[in-house]
Design an enzyme around this catalytic site. Structure first.
Site, PDB file in Angstrom:
ATOM      1  N   GLU A 113      -6.437  16.285  -1.015  1.00 45.94           N
ATOM      2  CA  GLU A 113      -5.990  17.438  -1.908  1.00 45.94           C
ATOM      3  C   GLU A 113      -7.037  18.540  -1.662  1.00 45.94           C
ATOM      4  O   GLU A 113      -6.834  19.641  -1.595  1.00 45.94           O
ATOM      5  CB  GLU A 113      -5.924  17.105  -3.345  1.00 45.94           C
ATOM      6  CG  GLU A 113      -4.746  15.945  -3.707  1.00 45.94           C
ATOM      7  CD  GLU A 113      -3.517  16.300  -3.877  1.00 45.94           C
ATOM      8  OE1 GLU A 113      -3.241  17.563  -3.673  1.00 45.94           O
ATOM      9  OE2 GLU A 113      -2.615  15.806  -4.369  1.00 45.94           O
ATOM     10  N   GLU A 133      -1.111   6.682  -1.781  1.00 44.48           N
ATOM     11  CA  GLU A 133      -0.273   6.432  -2.801  1.00 44.48           C
ATOM     12  C   GLU A 133       0.930   5.434  -2.831  1.00 44.48           C
ATOM     13  O   GLU A 133       1.134   4.927  -3.813  1.00 44.48           O
ATOM     14  CB  GLU A 133      -0.093   7.983  -3.296  1.00 44.48           C
ATOM     15  CG  GLU A 133      -1.291   8.538  -4.111  1.00 44.48           C
ATOM     16  CD  GLU A 133      -2.201   9.521  -2.894  1.00 44.48           C
ATOM     17  OE1 GLU A 133      -2.590   9.965  -3.498  1.00 44.48           O
ATOM     18  OE2 GLU A 133      -1.812   9.182  -1.947  1.00 44.48           O
TER      19      GLU A 133
END
Length: 261
Positions: A113, A133
């Site tokens: 990110e 994830e």
């Protein structure tokens, strides 16, 4: 006076800021207090007219950032992040100064990110990049990565990274366009600084205007509409002293003296 941060290091050298994630014991994973410090650090960078470019990197040689500190989260249940997002950067849409990521090791989850929120990236040859994830029943929500990645590397590369949840090495990341350069681990920060030096040769308002036009134009699907959009940084650049200084220095065959105004 430099701020007394605990979880990041804020180092200023002339117009260059180097911001180092300072949690090597957990591979530079971030918890709420670290997010808050980084948000404050980026506020300072954005508001300081003497600073023109920032490098963000991780401490140690193992990791850039592996995302959220899951042990801290399990202990406290505290998910809080600043309004400016993960690491105080992923939801910040008014920072037109250039950001360079110096990826010194593992770059996973929230580390990706941060990387996607930077404009340029240099990576160590041993760095690895991934979005694990889905392997724990989650998705990379909340930091804008699922929105940024297809825009930055194309849909097929983005789908490969996200849907396989498999890490890629630095060479593959370079092929995909996730990063700009791969260098030996010992040279990653020096390479980022060399890239910053090239940016610092340019007029600061010209870089900020260019960044604003590129990013803001992505909001419009129609190319014609982007040509008639209002770009405040471009207007500021055109009205600046530097817009006069640049051509004058060229005509006089000398190095321009940028004022940033």
């Amino acid at each position: 006076m430099l701020p007394p941060y605990q979880f990041c290091r804020y180092e200023v050298e002339g117009p260059l800021l180097t911001l180092t994630l300072q949690r090597p014991e957990v591979l530079n994973a971030l918890h709420p207090a670290a997010h808050a410090e980084l948000a404050d650090a980026f506020d300072r960078f954005n508001q300081d007219p003497s600073l023109r470019v920032a490098i963000i990197t991780g401490s140690g040689d193992r990791a850039f950032c592996v995302g959220t500190d899951l042990k801290a989260l399990a202990h406290t249940g505290d998910h809080r992040k600043p309004t400016t997002g993960f690491a105080g950067i992923t939801h910040r849409f008014d920072l037109w100064k250039p950001l360079i990521a110096a990826v010194n090791g593992l770059c996973l989850g929230g580390g990706m990110e941060i990387l996607a929120a930077c404009d340029l990236a240099v990576a160590a040859d041993h760095a690895r990049f991934g979005l694990p994830e889905p392997r724990v029943g989650l998705a990379a929500l909340g930091g804008g990565l699922l929105q940024r990645l297809p825009r930055q590397v194309g849909m097929k590369h983005a789908m490969e990274l996200v849907l396989t949840a498999q890490p890629v090495d630095a060479a593959r990341a370079l092929e995909m366009g996730i990063i700009n350069r791969v260098v030996p681990a010992s040279a990653v920060l020096a390479s980022a600084r060399a890239l910053a030096a090239q940016l610092l040769e340019c007029a600061p308002l010209a870089l900020q205007a260019s960044k604003q036009v590129m990013l803001q134009s992505l909001r419009e699907a129609d190319l014609n509409a982007t040509l008639h959009e209002d770009y405040p940084m471009a207007a500021r650049m055109l009205a600046s002293q530097d817009a006069v200084e640049g051509p004058r220095a060229f005509a006089e065959k000398r190095t321009p003296r940028w004022a940033g105004q």
